[in-house]
Design a protein around this motif. Structure first.
Motif, PDB file in Angstrom:
ATOM      1  N   ILE A 165       0.679  -1.178  -0.082  1.00 13.21           N
ATOM      2  CA  ILE A 165       0.246  -0.315   0.127  1.00 13.21           C
ATOM      3  C   ILE A 165       0.494   0.887  -0.101  1.00 13.21           C
ATOM      4  O   ILE A 165       0.362   2.349  -0.372  1.00 13.21           O
ATOM      5  N   HIS A 166       1.707   1.416   1.003  1.00 16.99           N
ATOM      6  CA  HIS A 166       2.346   2.515   1.128  1.00 16.99           C
ATOM      7  C   HIS A 166       3.865   2.864  -0.299  1.00 16.99           C
ATOM      8  O   HIS A 166       4.028   3.928  -0.446  1.00 16.99           O
ATOM      9  N   PHE A 167       3.680   1.703  -1.110  1.00 20.93           N
ATOM     10  CA  PHE A 167       5.421   2.071  -1.945  1.00 20.93           C
ATOM     11  C   PHE A 167       4.148   2.470  -3.409  1.00 20.93           C
ATOM     12  O   PHE A 167       4.264   3.207  -3.770  1.00 20.93           O
ATOM     13  N   TRP A 168       2.453   1.714  -3.259  1.00 15.36           N
ATOM     14  CA  TRP A 168       1.904   2.472  -4.051  1.00 15.36           C
ATOM     15  C   TRP A 168       1.237   4.317  -3.779  1.00 15.36           C
ATOM     16  O   TRP A 168       1.093   4.584  -4.859  1.00 15.36           O
ATOM     17  N   LEU A 169       1.474   4.389  -2.533  1.00 13.32           N
ATOM     18  CA  LEU A 169       1.048   5.838  -2.235  1.00 13.32           C
ATOM     19  C   LEU A 169       2.328   6.644  -2.873  1.00 13.32           C
ATOM     20  O   LEU A 169       2.056   7.075  -2.888  1.00 13.32           O
ATOM     21  N   SER A 170       3.269   6.425  -2.074  1.00 13.82           N
ATOM     22  CA  SER A 170       4.385   6.724  -2.541  1.00 13.82           C
ATOM     23  C   SER A 170       4.618   7.168  -3.376  1.00 13.82           C
ATOM     24  O   SER A 170       5.065   8.617  -4.272  1.00 13.82           O
ATOM     25  N   LEU A 171       4.507   6.151  -4.711  1.00 14.04           N
ATOM     26  CA  LEU A 171       5.188   6.516  -6.089  1.00 14.04           C
ATOM     27  C   LEU A 171       3.737   7.125  -6.547  1.00 14.04           C
ATOM     28  O   LEU A 171       4.102   8.499  -7.595  1.00 14.04           O
ATOM     29  N   LYS A 172       2.752   7.276  -6.291  1.00 14.05           N
ATOM     30  CA  LYS A 172       1.500   8.076  -7.059  1.00 14.05           C
ATOM     31  C   LYS A 172       1.254   9.044  -6.583  1.00 14.05           C
ATOM     32  O   LYS A 172       1.114  10.694  -6.868  1.00 14.05           O
ATOM     33  N   SER A 173       1.147   9.744  -4.654  1.00 16.58           N
ATOM     34  CA  SER A 173       0.556  11.049  -3.903  1.00 16.58           C
ATOM     35  C   SER A 173       2.064  11.278  -3.854  1.00 16.58           C
ATOM     36  O   SER A 173       2.493  12.633  -3.204  1.00 16.58           O
ATOM     37  N   GLY A 174       3.589  10.878  -2.818  1.00 20.49           N
ATOM     38  CA  GLY A 174       4.296  11.304  -2.752  1.00 20.49           C
ATOM     39  C   GLY A 174       4.295  10.554  -0.651  1.00 20.49           C
ATOM     40  O   GLY A 174       3.718   9.928  -0.934  1.00 20.49           O
ATOM     41  N   LEU A 175       5.282  11.609  -0.384  1.00 17.29           N
ATOM     42  CA  LEU A 175       5.817  11.375   1.372  1.00 17.29           C
ATOM     43  C   LEU A 175       4.525  11.522   1.756  1.00 17.29           C
ATOM     44  O   LEU A 175       4.181  10.890   2.678  1.00 17.29           O
ATOM     45  N   GLY A 176       3.551  12.424   2.056  1.00 17.87           N
ATOM     46  CA  GLY A 176       2.744  12.880   2.653  1.00 17.87           C
ATOM     47  C   GLY A 176       1.552  12.620   3.133  1.00 17.87           C
ATOM     48  O   GLY A 176       1.319  11.926   3.742  1.00 17.87           O
ATOM     49  N   ALA A 177       0.854  11.736   1.859  1.00 16.89           N
ATOM     50  CA  ALA A 177      -0.214  10.788   1.658  1.00 16.89           C
ATOM     51  C   ALA A 177       0.155   9.209   2.780  1.00 16.89           C
ATOM     52  O   ALA A 177      -0.956   8.758   2.285  1.00 16.89           O
ATOM     53  N   SER A 178       1.534   8.821   2.425  1.00 15.96           N
ATOM     54  CA  SER A 178       1.964   7.947   2.812  1.00 15.96           C
ATOM     55  C   SER A 178       2.052   8.047   4.128  1.00 15.96           C
ATOM     56  O   SER A 178       1.418   7.457   4.794  1.00 15.96           O
ATOM     57  N   VAL A 179       2.562   9.380   4.797  1.00 16.69           N
ATOM     58  CA  VAL A 179       2.557   9.497   5.944  1.00 16.69           C
ATOM     59  C   VAL A 179       1.842   9.628   6.729  1.00 16.69           C
ATOM     60  O   VAL A 179       1.037   9.154   8.187  1.00 16.69           O
ATOM     61  N   ILE A 180       0.370  10.220   6.266  1.00 16.14           N
ATOM     62  CA  ILE A 180      -0.836  10.573   6.796  1.00 16.14           C
ATOM     63  C   ILE A 180      -1.764   9.012   6.995  1.00 16.14           C
ATOM     64  O   ILE A 180      -2.537   9.015   7.961  1.00 16.14           O
ATOM     65  N   THR A 181      -1.129   8.550   5.781  1.00 15.46           N
ATOM     66  CA  THR A 181      -2.077   7.013   5.785  1.00 15.46           C
ATOM     67  C   THR A 181      -1.952   6.677   6.498  1.00 15.46           C
ATOM     68  O   THR A 181      -2.374   5.849   7.168  1.00 15.46           O
ATOM     69  N   GLY A 182      -0.285   6.259   6.909  1.00 13.74           N
ATOM     70  CA  GLY A 182       0.417   5.559   8.085  1.00 13.74           C
ATOM     71  C   GLY A 182      -0.126   5.570   9.382  1.00 13.74           C
ATOM     72  O   GLY A 182       0.213   5.009  10.451  1.00 13.74           O
ATOM     73  N   VAL A 183      -0.087   7.316   9.674  1.00 16.60           N
ATOM     74  CA  VAL A 183      -0.909   7.626  11.338  1.00 16.60           C
ATOM     75  C   VAL A 183      -2.009   6.615  10.580  1.00 16.60           C
ATOM     76  O   VAL A 183      -1.973   5.591  12.664  1.00 16.60           O
ATOM     77  N   LEU A 184      -3.080   6.752  10.275  1.00 21.95           N
ATOM     78  CA  LEU A 184      -4.220   6.323  10.246  1.00 21.95           C
ATOM     79  C   LEU A 184      -4.168   4.451  10.526  1.00 21.95           C
ATOM     80  O   LEU A 184      -4.967   4.297  11.467  1.00 21.95           O
ATOM     81  N   GLU A 185      -3.266   4.417  10.380  1.00 19.58           N
ATOM     82  CA  GLU A 185      -3.451   2.718  10.511  1.00 19.58           C
ATOM     83  C   GLU A 185      -2.697   1.940  11.138  1.00 19.58           C
ATOM     84  O   GLU A 185      -3.446   1.114  11.542  1.00 19.58           O
ATOM     85  N   SER A 186      -2.065   2.858  11.354  1.00 21.53           N
ATOM     86  CA  SER A 186      -1.858   2.730  13.682  1.00 21.53           C
ATOM     87  C   SER A 186      -2.723   2.557  14.865  1.00 21.53           C
ATOM     88  O   SER A 186      -2.955   1.861  15.329  1.00 21.53           O
ATOM     89  N   LEU A 187      -3.629   3.554  14.374  1.00 22.15           N
ATOM     90  CA  LEU A 187      -5.049   4.166  15.284  1.00 22.15           C
ATOM     91  C   LEU A 187      -6.118   3.072  14.620  1.00 22.15           C
ATOM     92  O   LEU A 187      -6.218   2.674  15.838  1.00 22.15           O
ATOM     93  N   ILE A 188      -5.618   2.713  13.556  1.00 20.95           N
ATOM     94  CA  ILE A 188      -6.785   1.103  13.538  1.00 20.95           C
ATOM     95  C   ILE A 188      -6.503   0.229  14.489  1.00 20.95           C
ATOM     96  O   ILE A 188      -7.272  -0.180  14.972  1.00 20.95           O
ATOM     97  N   VAL A 189      -4.608  -0.202  13.451  1.00 21.67           N
ATOM     98  CA  VAL A 189      -4.107  -0.856  14.457  1.00 21.67           C
ATOM     99  C   VAL A 189      -4.483  -1.104  16.389  1.00 21.67           C
ATOM    100  O   VAL A 189      -5.553  -1.787  17.132  1.00 21.67           O
ATOM    101  N   ILE A 190      -4.507  -0.065  17.182  1.00 18.15           N
ATOM    102  CA  ILE A 190      -5.091   0.817  18.340  1.00 18.15           C
ATOM    103  C   ILE A 190      -5.451   0.077  18.499  1.00 18.15           C
ATOM    104  O   ILE A 190      -6.135  -0.237  19.112  1.00 18.15           O
ATOM    105  N   LEU A 191      -7.253   0.721  17.781  1.00 26.29           N
ATOM    106  CA  LEU A 191      -8.238   0.022  18.262  1.00 26.29           C
ATOM    107  C   LEU A 191      -9.200  -1.111  18.326  1.00 26.29           C
ATOM    108  O   LEU A 191      -9.275  -1.285  18.649  1.00 26.29           O
ATOM    109  N   PHE A 192      -8.414  -2.405  17.218  1.00 31.11           N
ATOM    110  CA  PHE A 192      -8.062  -3.722  17.067  1.00 31.11           C
ATOM    111  C   PHE A 192      -7.756  -4.292  18.218  1.00 31.11           C
ATOM    112  O   PHE A 192      -8.067  -4.967  18.764  1.00 31.11           O
ATOM    113  N   SER A 193      -6.632  -3.268  18.637  1.00 30.28           N
ATOM    114  CA  SER A 193      -6.190  -4.030  19.602  1.00 30.28           C
ATOM    115  C   SER A 193      -6.294  -4.009  20.900  1.00 30.28           C
ATOM    116  O   SER A 193      -6.499  -4.576  22.073  1.00 30.28           O
ATOM    117  N   ASN A 194      -7.253  -3.068  21.214  1.00 25.27           N
ATOM    118  CA  ASN A 194      -8.245  -2.251  22.615  1.00 25.27           C
ATOM    119  C   ASN A 194     -10.046  -3.434  21.879  1.00 25.27           C
ATOM    120  O   ASN A 194     -10.347  -3.750  22.934  1.00 25.27           O
TER     121      ASN A 194
END
Length: 255
Positions: free
Chosen positions: A157-186
């Motif tokens: 996913i992040h290879f695709w995002l980084s190639l298509k949209s750049g660093l910003g889109a990839s990192v913002i998505t990474g933050v959201l993904e980490s929050l989703i993982v925290i949600l599932f872990s609880n």
């Protein structure tokens, strides 16, 4: 001949990522993280069981990895962007082979990163707390496999995002993904329905299943779940490779 070509692809992918791998102090951060985990394991040995401590560390690692992957991949692709992605397009019979080689390289870095994080923990358990056993080793080993396997789609996913949209889109998505993982872990596992179809739930829930199996001595992770994870990963990788073969760079570089 085919082996030589594949080795050349890995060499090319490595050379293009060399500056990134060694320029940033990732190894220092990982070693410090591993030492902090080891200290936590030792300091709380009398207050929490080994499975409680393992569960917390595995959940923390699962939550941290999507963000770490987003930063690592986007910085690596950013190096290609500085060269207007010419290295990905010039002189290659199959662009997808090069990007797969680069993907495997970053997967390898991630796998080594988890080892660096886990080794101090095993040292703490074996030498300082003297709680190491075959069942603990099996739990750590299987959890390691689940962390790697469960995050392959995140790399794609992040290879695709980084190639298509750049660093910003990839990192913002990474933050959201980490929050989703925290949600599932609880969330209690019995309340998470069909989590095997949600990539960001894979690593943390497979690790939680492994901890549950350690506590109950009963098999809780069904083989068909791992099979589904592998199939979905393969399909997404295939789709990404087809997209990348047709991709000719961002609009900024097409002129």
């Amino acid at each position: 001949m085919a082996i030589e070509k594949n080795m050349e692809l890995f060499k090319t992918a490595y050379e293009h990522s060399y500056d990134y791998i060694f320029e940033y102090p990732l190894s220092i951060i990982l070693i410090l993280g591993g030492l902090l985990f080891a200290m936590y394991f030792h300091l709380y040995s009398g207050q929490q069981s080994i499975t409680q401590r393992l569960n917390l560390i595995l959940q923390a690692t699962s939550a941290f990895f999507p963000l770490a992957i987003s930063i690592a991949v986007s910085l690596g692709i950013n190096l290609e962007e500085e060269g207007h992605f010419q290295a990905l397009f010039v002189g290659m019979e199959s662009k997808s082979k090069l990007i797969i080689a680069k993907l495997i390289l970053f997967l390898g870095i991630g796998a080594v990163a988890i080892v660096i994080l886990f080794l101090p923990i095993l040292f703490s358990v074996a030498v300082m707390d003297q709680e190491l056993s075959i069942s603990v080793l099996n739990t750590v080993l299987y959890s390691y496999v689940y962390l790697v396997l469960g995050n392959i789609v995140t790399y794609i996913i992040h290879f695709w995002l980084s190639l298509k949209s750049g660093l910003g889109a990839s990192v913002i998505t990474g933050v959201l993904e980490s929050l989703i993982v925290i949600l599932f872990s609880n969330l209690p596992l019995k309340l998470v329905i069909s989590w095997e179809y949600i990539p960001w739930a894979w690593a943390v829930n497979m690790c939680r299943q492994e901890i549950l199996q350690f506590n109950t001595q009963l098999s809780t992770l069904q083989p068909n779940i791992i099979f589904k994870v592998i199939i979905i990963t393969f399909v997404l990788l295939l789709v990404f490779c087809i997209w990348f073969e047709k991709w000719e760079g961002r609009k900024n570089y097409e002129e």
